[in-house]
Design a protein around this motif. Structure first.
Motif, PDB file in Angstrom:
ATOM      1  N   THR A 281       0.831  -1.215   0.000  1.00  0.00           N
ATOM      2  CA  THR A 281       0.000   0.000   0.000  1.00  0.00           C
ATOM      3  C   THR A 281       0.863   1.262   0.000  1.00  0.00           C
ATOM      4  O   THR A 281       0.409   2.305  -0.443  1.00  0.00           O
ATOM      5  CB  THR A 281      -0.975   0.042   1.198  1.00  0.00           C
TER       6      THR A 281
ATOM      7  N   ASP B 192      -9.017  -0.250  -9.688  1.00  0.00           N
ATOM      8  CA  ASP B 192      -9.010   0.859  -8.722  1.00  0.00           C
ATOM      9  C   ASP B 192      -8.450   2.119  -9.382  1.00  0.00           C
ATOM     10  O   ASP B 192      -9.050   3.191  -9.301  1.00  0.00           O
ATOM     11  CB  ASP B 192      -8.127   0.521  -7.507  1.00  0.00           C
TER      12      ASP B 192
ATOM     13  N   THR C  72     -14.006  -1.859  -1.295  1.00  0.00           N
ATOM     14  CA  THR C  72     -13.412  -1.326  -2.519  1.00  0.00           C
ATOM     15  C   THR C  72     -13.618   0.187  -2.591  1.00  0.00           C
ATOM     16  O   THR C  72     -12.681   0.942  -2.863  1.00  0.00           O
ATOM     17  CB  THR C  72     -14.022  -2.013  -3.763  1.00  0.00           C
TER      18      THR C  72
ATOM     19  N   TYR D 247     -11.395   1.832  -0.021  1.00  0.00           N
ATOM     20  CA  TYR D 247      -9.987   1.774  -0.438  1.00  0.00           C
ATOM     21  C   TYR D 247      -9.696   2.879  -1.453  1.00  0.00           C
ATOM     22  O   TYR D 247      -8.722   3.618  -1.330  1.00  0.00           O
ATOM     23  CB  TYR D 247      -9.676   0.389  -1.031  1.00  0.00           C
ATOM     24  N   ARG D 248     -10.559   2.988  -2.455  1.00  0.00           N
ATOM     25  CA  ARG D 248     -10.349   3.983  -3.515  1.00  0.00           C
ATOM     26  C   ARG D 248     -10.399   5.397  -2.955  1.00  0.00           C
ATOM     27  O   ARG D 248      -9.631   6.257  -3.366  1.00  0.00           O
ATOM     28  CB  ARG D 248     -11.406   3.806  -4.609  1.00  0.00           C
TER      29      ARG D 248
ATOM     30  N   LEU E 241      -4.743   2.680   4.951  1.00  0.00           N
ATOM     31  CA  LEU E 241      -4.906   1.938   3.705  1.00  0.00           C
ATOM     32  C   LEU E 241      -4.488   0.471   3.874  1.00  0.00           C
ATOM     33  O   LEU E 241      -5.109  -0.424   3.312  1.00  0.00           O
ATOM     34  CB  LEU E 241      -4.083   2.608   2.593  1.00  0.00           C
TER      35      LEU E 241
ATOM     36  N   ILE F 293      -7.211  -1.832   5.277  1.00  0.00           N
ATOM     37  CA  ILE F 293      -8.290  -2.034   4.295  1.00  0.00           C
ATOM     38  C   ILE F 293      -7.815  -3.035   3.237  1.00  0.00           C
ATOM     39  O   ILE F 293      -8.544  -3.932   2.824  1.00  0.00           O
ATOM     40  CB  ILE F 293      -8.703  -0.716   3.605  1.00  0.00           C
ATOM     41  N   ASP F 294      -6.571  -2.849   2.807  1.00  0.00           N
ATOM     42  CA  ASP F 294      -5.981  -3.743   1.805  1.00  0.00           C
ATOM     43  C   ASP F 294      -5.948  -5.187   2.314  1.00  0.00           C
ATOM     44  O   ASP F 294      -6.302  -6.126   1.595  1.00  0.00           O
ATOM     45  CB  ASP F 294      -4.558  -3.250   1.494  1.00  0.00           C
TER      46      ASP F 294
ATOM     47  N   ARG G 110      -9.440  -6.616   2.291  1.00  0.00           N
ATOM     48  CA  ARG G 110      -9.895  -6.902   0.918  1.00  0.00           C
ATOM     49  C   ARG G 110      -9.299  -8.199   0.408  1.00  0.00           C
ATOM     50  O   ARG G 110      -9.975  -9.016  -0.187  1.00  0.00           O
ATOM     51  CB  ARG G 110      -9.441  -5.783  -0.028  1.00  0.00           C
TER      52      ARG G 110
END
Lengths: 126, 179
Positions: free
Chosen positions: A68, A110, B124, B127-128, B144, B147-148, B151
């Motif tokens: 990330t 994304d 999603t 995240y975006r 982030l 969340i990643d 997911r």
């Protein structure tokens, strides 16, 4: 302007930035603890390139893994290319993923949703 | 001190199918070594390419979270963490544990609860949003990472807090990656 060729390592991607043809490529793994440090060079090159770009720029992204911390840096790279397109130059991103790697496909989607550029999703030949 | 029964530890780890376990201070070199070892082991265990990537990605993200946390929260240099990768019948678990300031428990708990309440579509979207808003530290962060992890896992995050003393709590996280 000099081309950039950086060899990949287990944690950082291989980088190829060819100004004359507008062929750019990021491949391999991008999982450094500090991605900002690594991507600074790429972003700086893009700034110079943007002043006198090729008529068409194609960026191939062929990543196996990315963290990330790198995802934000990649966004910055795409934003620079988005600006280039706004100036009237053609830009295409080819986002490669391995066929069963849904996570990597989603990651491409994304960026596609955030960035106003054409992202082509391509299955990587292994 | 002299009474530690090594066999008990060995036996427990064997029965629990722990592929890898480390407890101690996490240096950058060690982080790299752990990732290398797990990659080799996953290949050895013939994990499916898709599962292997998920485990590797989740472990990398978890380790980097721990690595940055231990550096940024004013923790002592020798702050130790624990990390385990378990190979069970249905897939894998990436388990981590570390000390955090009790002051941070509530906010972390809220964040994980919020993430666990979301379906994959909502994750999603979040995240975006976080990626694009760029409420980042230079080291990534900004929430982030978690969340990643959620997911990629596709399962609810299993977590817990154990009060250790007046100021510190032990935070554990179990991320499941099913085959």
């Amino acid at each position: 302007m000099e081309d950039v060729r950086i060899e990949g390592t287990p944690k950082t991607p291989a980088i190829l930035l060819i100004g004359g043809t507008g062929n750019l490529e990021i491949s391999g793994r991008s999982i450094p603890e500090n991605s900002v440090e690594f991507y600074t060079k790429v972003l700086a090159w893009l700034d110079i390139y943007s002043a006198k770009p090729a008529s068409k720029t194609i960026m191939d992204v062929k990543l196996e893994y990315f963290n990330t911390s790198s995802s934000k840096c990649l966004l910055d790279v795409f934003k620079k290319l988005e600006t280039l397109q706004k100036k009237g130059f053609e830009v295409q991103i080819r986002w490669f993923y391995e066929e069963d790697d849904e996570d990597m496909l989603e990651a491409g989607e994304d960026y596609d949703s955030i960035i106003d550029l054409k992202f082509d999703m391509c299955v990587m030949e292994i | 001190m002299g009474n530690i029964n090594v066999f008990d530890i060995y036996d427990r780890m064997e029965k629990e199918n722990i592929m890898l376990s480390f407890k101690g201070f996490l240096s950058e070199d060690l982080l790299d070594s752990i990732l290398k070892v797990i990659e080799e082991k996953l290949t050895y265990f013939q994990a499916e390419a898709k599962t292997k990537k998920k485990v590797y990605n989740v472990l990398a993200e978890c380790l980097q979270n721990l690595y940055h946390h231990s550096k940024t929260e004013g923790m002592q240099e020798e702050q130790s963490i624990i990390v385990m990768v378990v190979n069970h019948k249905g897939g894998y678990s990436v388990i981590t544990g570390n000390m955090i300031s009790t002051d941070h428990v509530e906010i972390l708990q809220q964040r994980i609860r919020q993430i666990n309440a979301m379906d994959s579509e909502e994750l999603t979207t979040m995240y975006r949003k976080v990626l694009n808003n760029g409420t980042y530290s230079s080291k990534g962060g900004g929430g982030l990472g978690i969340i990643d992890i959620a997911r990629r896992s596709g399962e609810k995050l299993d977590y817990g807090f154990v009060p250790v003393d007046e100021f510190n709590s032990f935070f554990s996280l179990n991320v499941k990656i099913l085959n």
